[in-house]
Design an enzyme around this catalytic site. Sequence first.
Site, PDB file in Angstrom:
ATOM      1  NE  ARG A  31      -1.474  -1.403   3.695  1.00 33.00           N
ATOM      2  CZ  ARG A  31      -1.629  -1.151   4.987  1.00 33.00           C
ATOM      3  NH1 ARG A  31      -2.757  -0.667   5.439  1.00 33.00           N
ATOM      4  NH2 ARG A  31      -0.660  -1.378   5.843  1.00 33.00           N
ATOM      5  CG  ASN A  56      10.837  26.880   8.121  1.00 33.12           C
ATOM      6  OD1 ASN A  56       9.871  27.571   8.409  1.00 33.12           O
ATOM      7  ND2 ASN A  56      12.007  27.030   8.710  1.00 33.12           N
ATOM      8  CE  LYS A  78      18.111  26.547   9.822  1.00 32.38           C
ATOM      9  NZ  LYS A  78      18.679  27.108   8.611  1.00 32.38           N
ATOM     10  CE1 TYR A 138      14.423  25.387   7.393  1.00 28.13           C
ATOM     11  CE2 TYR A 138      13.927  24.231   5.348  1.00 28.13           C
ATOM     12  CZ  TYR A 138      14.190  25.406   6.027  1.00 28.13           C
ATOM     13  OH  TYR A 138      14.220  26.585   5.347  1.00 28.13           O
ATOM     14  CG  ASP A 183      22.232  31.997  -1.110  1.00 30.10           C
ATOM     15  OD1 ASP A 183      22.161  32.690  -0.079  1.00 30.10           O
ATOM     16  OD2 ASP A 183      21.538  30.979  -1.305  1.00 30.10           O
TER      17      ASP A 183
END
Length: 191
Positions: A31, A56, A78, A138, A183
């Site tokens: 399943r 998040n 985290k 997270y 970044d």
Amino acid sequence: MKNIMSGNFLFKKTEIEGVVIVEMKSHRDSRGYFMETYKKADFVAGGINVNFVQDNQSMSFKGVLRGLHYQINHPQSKLVRVVEGAVFDVAVDLRPGSSTYGKWVGVELTAENCKQLYIPRGFAHGFLVLSEHAVMCYKCDNVYYPNDEGGLMWNDPAIGIEWPAMQGDAMFDATKIVLSDKDKKHPPLFH
């Protein structure tokens, strides 16, 4: 380094104190599957005793690299996992006075391998998407403050992260990395 089994979780310590790979048992049949992804009592028994206050979720495409991010005055622990796809997830030690300051730990997290990475406060975090897309979930033990974010260069030679080849590619090609404008501007660790 001693591994700890508690309930449906195996807690594997890494070479950096506090960073833990958490393997989850998956109960599969025709399943589909069922698995616990977090149970406070088992995590406490495994050495992770934090109060998570925010969850998040993000989705990114192949070649996207998010990071390396950290909170300056409001650090976050985290617990990171992938629910679709595959990423190479990285934690970099930024704890002042730590014997592993500037060192990194990386692990491939996939929907299939049922691994999570626990990253304590005092670390920068980032990941590279290896599959066509990846969905990450997270937990954080502190809320996110947008004006409190710091970052490090993803390819800082002083850190020396060994990013893996992207699946389907013969060699890692940094020109295929997709970074946000923010970044692209992060400084190196020692500047």
